[in-house]
Scaffold this active site. Structure first.
Site, PDB file in Angstrom:
ATOM      1  N   ASP A  10       0.710  -1.512  -0.095  1.00 62.11           N
ATOM      2  CA  ASP A  10      -0.226   0.177   0.263  1.00 62.11           C
ATOM      3  C   ASP A  10       1.031   1.129  -0.179  1.00 62.11           C
ATOM      4  O   ASP A  10       1.842   1.885   0.881  1.00 62.11           O
ATOM      5  CB  ASP A  10      -0.698  -0.257   1.032  1.00 62.11           C
ATOM      6  CG  ASP A  10      -2.107   0.596   0.869  1.00 62.11           C
ATOM      7  OD1 ASP A  10      -2.747   1.321  -0.044  1.00 62.11           O
ATOM      8  OD2 ASP A  10      -2.535   1.711   1.783  1.00 62.11           O
TER       9      ASP A  10
ATOM     10  N   HIS B 158      -2.941  14.033   1.225  1.00 56.60           N
ATOM     11  CA  HIS B 158      -2.957  13.212   2.449  1.00 56.60           C
ATOM     12  C   HIS B 158      -2.116  12.693   3.109  1.00 56.60           C
ATOM     13  O   HIS B 158      -2.219  12.994   4.630  1.00 56.60           O
ATOM     14  CB  HIS B 158      -4.237  11.984   1.724  1.00 56.60           C
ATOM     15  CG  HIS B 158      -3.955  10.685   2.681  1.00 56.60           C
ATOM     16  ND1 HIS B 158      -4.989  10.196   3.535  1.00 56.60           N
ATOM     17  CD2 HIS B 158      -3.443   9.880   3.279  1.00 56.60           C
ATOM     18  CE1 HIS B 158      -4.241   9.127   4.740  1.00 56.60           C
ATOM     19  NE2 HIS B 158      -3.333   8.893   4.078  1.00 56.60           N
TER      20      HIS B 158
ATOM     21  N   GLU C 140      -9.982   4.328   4.031  1.00 52.62           N
ATOM     22  CA  GLU C 140      -9.368   5.172   3.133  1.00 52.62           C
ATOM     23  C   GLU C 140      -9.369   4.956   1.635  1.00 52.62           C
ATOM     24  O   GLU C 140      -9.552   3.940   0.951  1.00 52.62           O
ATOM     25  CB  GLU C 140      -7.515   4.389   3.330  1.00 52.62           C
ATOM     26  CG  GLU C 140      -7.219   5.364   4.737  1.00 52.62           C
ATOM     27  CD  GLU C 140      -5.747   4.773   5.028  1.00 52.62           C
ATOM     28  OE1 GLU C 140      -4.860   4.380   4.193  1.00 52.62           O
ATOM     29  OE2 GLU C 140      -4.914   5.758   5.401  1.00 52.62           O
TER      30      GLU C 140
ATOM     31  N   GLU D 136      -9.644   4.700  -1.767  1.00 49.23           N
ATOM     32  CA  GLU D 136      -7.961   4.347  -2.428  1.00 49.23           C
ATOM     33  C   GLU D 136      -8.050   3.370  -4.279  1.00 49.23           C
ATOM     34  O   GLU D 136      -9.536   3.319  -4.235  1.00 49.23           O
ATOM     35  CB  GLU D 136      -6.584   3.225  -2.363  1.00 49.23           C
ATOM     36  CG  GLU D 136      -6.719   3.930  -0.702  1.00 49.23           C
ATOM     37  CD  GLU D 136      -5.639   3.341   0.302  1.00 49.23           C
ATOM     38  OE1 GLU D 136      -4.298   2.891  -1.515  1.00 49.23           O
ATOM     39  OE2 GLU D 136      -5.094   3.179   1.325  1.00 49.23           O
TER      40      GLU D 136
ATOM     41  N   ASP E   8      -9.345   0.541   2.410  1.00 48.67           N
ATOM     42  CA  ASP E   8      -7.917   0.574   3.263  1.00 48.67           C
ATOM     43  C   ASP E   8      -8.711   0.881   4.370  1.00 48.67           C
ATOM     44  O   ASP E   8      -8.102   1.745   5.146  1.00 48.67           O
ATOM     45  CB  ASP E   8      -6.702   1.070   3.300  1.00 48.67           C
ATOM     46  CG  ASP E   8      -5.268   0.092   3.751  1.00 48.67           C
ATOM     47  OD1 ASP E   8      -5.263  -0.504   4.139  1.00 48.67           O
ATOM     48  OD2 ASP E   8      -4.742   1.489   3.826  1.00 48.67           O
TER      49      ASP E   8
ATOM     50  N   ARG F 192      -7.767   4.595  13.347  1.00 50.63           N
ATOM     51  CA  ARG F 192      -6.394   5.139  13.617  1.00 50.63           C
ATOM     52  C   ARG F 192      -5.846   5.585  15.056  1.00 50.63           C
ATOM     53  O   ARG F 192      -4.815   5.008  15.155  1.00 50.63           O
ATOM     54  CB  ARG F 192      -7.269   6.742  13.526  1.00 50.63           C
ATOM     55  CG  ARG F 192      -7.900   7.025  11.949  1.00 50.63           C
ATOM     56  CD  ARG F 192      -7.147   6.500  11.230  1.00 50.63           C
ATOM     57  NE  ARG F 192      -7.306   6.531  10.165  1.00 50.63           N
ATOM     58  CZ  ARG F 192      -6.587   6.933   8.646  1.00 50.63           C
ATOM     59  NH1 ARG F 192      -5.541   6.356   8.090  1.00 50.63           N
ATOM     60  NH2 ARG F 192      -7.078   6.539   7.076  1.00 50.63           N
TER      61      ARG F 192
ATOM     62  N   GLN G  41      -3.283   1.583  15.176  1.00 51.06           N
ATOM     63  CA  GLN G  41      -2.821   2.303  14.582  1.00 51.06           C
ATOM     64  C   GLN G  41      -1.313   3.339  15.098  1.00 51.06           C
ATOM     65  O   GLN G  41      -0.671   3.442  14.949  1.00 51.06           O
ATOM     66  CB  GLN G  41      -3.132   3.235  12.799  1.00 51.06           C
ATOM     67  CG  GLN G  41      -1.947   3.734  11.914  1.00 51.06           C
ATOM     68  CD  GLN G  41      -2.484   4.590  10.690  1.00 51.06           C
ATOM     69  OE1 GLN G  41      -4.187   4.029  10.866  1.00 51.06           O
ATOM     70  NE2 GLN G  41      -1.881   4.444   9.951  1.00 51.06           N
TER      71      GLN G  41
ATOM     72  N   LYS H 146      -4.220  -2.367  10.128  1.00 49.13           N
ATOM     73  CA  LYS H 146      -4.836  -1.932   9.041  1.00 49.13           C
ATOM     74  C   LYS H 146      -4.925  -3.725   8.628  1.00 49.13           C
ATOM     75  O   LYS H 146      -5.710  -3.839   7.368  1.00 49.13           O
ATOM     76  CB  LYS H 146      -3.555  -1.399   8.146  1.00 49.13           C
ATOM     77  CG  LYS H 146      -3.108   0.195   8.027  1.00 49.13           C
ATOM     78  CD  LYS H 146      -3.922   1.753   7.298  1.00 49.13           C
ATOM     79  CE  LYS H 146      -3.226   1.619   7.128  1.00 49.13           C
ATOM     80  NZ  LYS H 146      -3.752   2.835   6.289  1.00 49.13           N
TER      81      LYS H 146
ATOM     82  N   THR I 251      -8.991  -5.311   4.333  1.00 46.69           N
ATOM     83  CA  THR I 251      -8.225  -4.553   3.321  1.00 46.69           C
ATOM     84  C   THR I 251      -9.867  -4.964   2.464  1.00 46.69           C
ATOM     85  O   THR I 251     -10.098  -6.366   1.464  1.00 46.69           O
ATOM     86  CB  THR I 251      -7.254  -4.619   2.278  1.00 46.69           C
ATOM     87  OG1 THR I 251      -6.925  -4.452   3.032  1.00 46.69           O
ATOM     88  CG2 THR I 251      -7.512  -3.657   1.152  1.00 46.69           C
TER      89      THR I 251
ATOM     90  N   GLU J 130      -9.265  12.808   8.070  1.00 44.55           N
ATOM     91  CA  GLU J 130      -9.142  14.201   7.688  1.00 44.55           C
ATOM     92  C   GLU J 130     -10.320  14.667   7.358  1.00 44.55           C
ATOM     93  O   GLU J 130     -10.319  15.824   7.587  1.00 44.55           O
ATOM     94  CB  GLU J 130      -7.962  13.436   5.896  1.00 44.55           C
ATOM     95  CG  GLU J 130      -7.548  13.300   6.135  1.00 44.55           C
ATOM     96  CD  GLU J 130      -6.627  12.751   4.546  1.00 44.55           C
ATOM     97  OE1 GLU J 130      -6.263  14.072   3.762  1.00 44.55           O
ATOM     98  OE2 GLU J 130      -6.727  11.604   4.136  1.00 44.55           O
TER      99      GLU J 130
END
Lengths: 391, 391
Positions: free
Chosen positions: B106, B113, B179, B181, B213, B217, B220, B233, B237, B338
């Site tokens: 990844d 970002h 996420e 992607e 993904d 948080r 992480q 993570k 996925t 975000e």
């Protein structure tokens, strides 16, 4: 019929019986067990098609009761006459990668190593991160570049930038290094949404190998923030060809060092899965380090429990590395960056002062552990020669 | 025989023709191509056993000349009569994970970002690391937990420690995030010791999917130093079921933003592989963000070139993610951390003020790109529902 002789001082006696994948000039890769200096063809001896495969995965997936049963059958059969066609000398076979690698995770479980690397990579900060004593820190590596002992390693190229350089340049790594580790192989996985507790370790872990986590320190130092190592490691990881079954490590089991603070409950178990394994790192024929696995802070049972604690699936063929094994003494450090303190303190190798790996160097890591009745068992070795970049 | 009708405004016209793996009540997973609202059974239509497989890997490994040939054959055949037994309605089939995932890497290729996350995770430092504009930063993820759209996601548990907590605790993630992607799939790999240049991209990359993904948080933030994300993570996925062939993206190809400093030569190519793909993130039915792929700093051809620059092997079935796609505007951000600025600025979702994902939420990410003659092609969507921890 053949009677297999086992030398009295063999590291591959009946208390070891490691599995591997071998081929002979007349037949392709299949599963064998090592007995003394012989390799016994298990499909021929036991008639199970799971052994007529180019990896151990089918056998590993059969599960622990079957592992126990096969080990008992081998123990009974190899002390009698074995069919000639099933027996080969180790000198007459080619060894192959023993498993189809599913996910590969590498840990960082030696307090001495993590402290040394912290000092070298982040000289202005506390060497151990705040999380280190709370969880076995690890990251996923590249499965497709796990290779068997004997495979030449081509020096990798990549981006390198010394702190004094204005910009990075691309070229062969100038700081190629090893990491002496043990690797653990998952035989029976767990589905997504479940987890494996530390005391369920023996139901899932099939066995162990020696692992060399080749590391390009210059590439790694430039790339690794904030998402961890990638190209500094992904070019190759070597493992030894003989997978020592977990059952053979009974006499090697020890407690880990005292873990303070006490780990969270999901990392606690009743069973000791520290392992009293002694490694030796040989550089161009000279032993330069003797890393002791027994001092590793986190046990492999805790590493597997942590990996699955979030419900991530585990699979037959998953491989996880312990991280570099470094003891408290200088000559117990399992990576050259530690042994030579980032090149500042060269070591003598075959009469030369050396820091990082040069083209043509040959590195071999071997390991032994206590067997039964005072004997020892061997893991064999993981050996490779370094070829120049671009070869 | 059936004539397949393609609605005029279909996102799955003849300029798309994505491949997937489907099953029907009477037969197991095999390869199909989507045409309008129909799925065509390729083994039945073309008689190639590579399509009678539960993944696209065998077909992908046949290589680009074969990909071009099959696409032309499909284009010719589906405008005529197709055998009834080869045609199914998309509503009557179950879609499966389209590939056997080899290595999963990844990346982190959106400047917006990376800047936003840098500000949130490391508020006292420069948001972009010094390496970020020199190389596409990436890390290896867990291949065994890549799942297809429609698979429920169980909220992961793990160690979380807020800066104000004295010690970590173990429990369900309180900051579960997405996420948004794009994912790229390697059809033809490269052996160890070789590398793939950016202009060789189309010979190796088979196609693209939407990728979510999932990210915890809190897990992480506590675990990720110094070796990168792992359990935050690795629990899951998700990818969309239809793999849009690279050939279908011809009209979507654009230049990347100006790359300053100029990348090192191994990351330079003559071909533009930026892609003008528009994504939409739907949270419980409300579109909360529209991330634009066209603004991504690093192209997928550069990501693949970087991955193999050190001689690491690439394999059929390798998957690489672009990293979160975030545009410069707030409503273009591809992760909720975000979008809500770490929870400080809630967004309205179906009439409620929301920050991170709650149990029972349903997230869908869709994407479209320019097709030929002003039309658009679709990637479909990657959708999942969140189940409570421990379900």
């Amino acid at each position: 019929m053949t009677v297999i002789s086992i030398p009295a001082d063999s590291l591959f006696g009946l208390d070891n019986l490691p599995y591997g994948v071998f081929s002979t000039p007349d037949a392709g890769p299949r599963v064998g067990v090592r007995v003394g200096d012989s390799v016994v063809d298990l499909a021929k001896m036991l008639g199970d098609a799971a052994f007529a495969q180019p990896t151990l995965n089918a056998f590993m997936a059969q599960g622990r009761p079957r592992w126990v049963e096969v080990r008992a059958q081998i123990t009974d059969l190899v002390v009698g006459d074995v069919p000639d066609a099933a027996v080969h000398s180790v000198d007459d076979v080619t060894m192959h990668l023993p498993i189809a690698v599913a996910d590969y995770v590498d840990f960082y479980a030696s307090e001495n190593h993590a402290t040394n690397l912290g000092r070298l990579f982040r000289p202005d900060a506390e060497p151990l991160m705040p999380n280190w004593k709370h969880l076995p820190v690890g990251y996923h590596g590249r499965s497709s570049t796990v290779v068997v002992s004997g495979t030449d390693i081509v020096r990798p190229s990549g981006q390198r930038k010394a702190p004094t350089d204005a910009a990075p340049t691309f070229g062969p790594s100038l700081r190629l290094d090893i990491e002496a580790e043990m690797g653990f192989i998952v035989g029976v996985g767990s589905p997504m949404g479940s987890s494996i507790s530390p005391d369920e370790f023996a139901d899932h872990c099939f066995g162990a190998v020696i692992l060399n986590d080749w590391s390009a320190r210059d590439i790694q130092a430039w790339e690794y923030v904030p998402l961890g190592p990638n190209l500094g490691k992904s070019f190759a990881t070597s493992i030894s060809p003989w997978v020592v079954p977990l059952q053979a490590l009974d006499a090697a089991r020890v407690a880990t060092p005292v873990q303070d603070p006490t780990p969270l409950p999901y990392l606690q178990g009743e069973q000791d899965w520290g392992l009293d394994i002694d490694l030796a790192v040989e550089w161009n024929g000279d032993v330069v380090s003797r890393p002791p696995y027994a001092g590793m802070y986190w046990s492999p049972s805790q590493m597997l429990a942590h990996t699955t604690a979030n419900g991530a699936a585990a699979s037959t063929g998953d491989l996880f590395g312990s991280g570099t094994i470094s003891g408290p003494e200088k000559d117990q450090r399992g990576a050259f960056i530690e042994l030579t303190w980032s090149g500042a303190e060269p070591v003598e190798v075959a009469g030369e002062q050396r820091t990082f790996i040069q083209d043509g160097d040959e590195i071999a890591i071997s390991a032994t552990a206590p067997g039964h009745a005072g004997a020892r068992i061997g893991f064999g070795e993981v050996r490779a020669r370094i070829l120049p970049a671009g070869s």
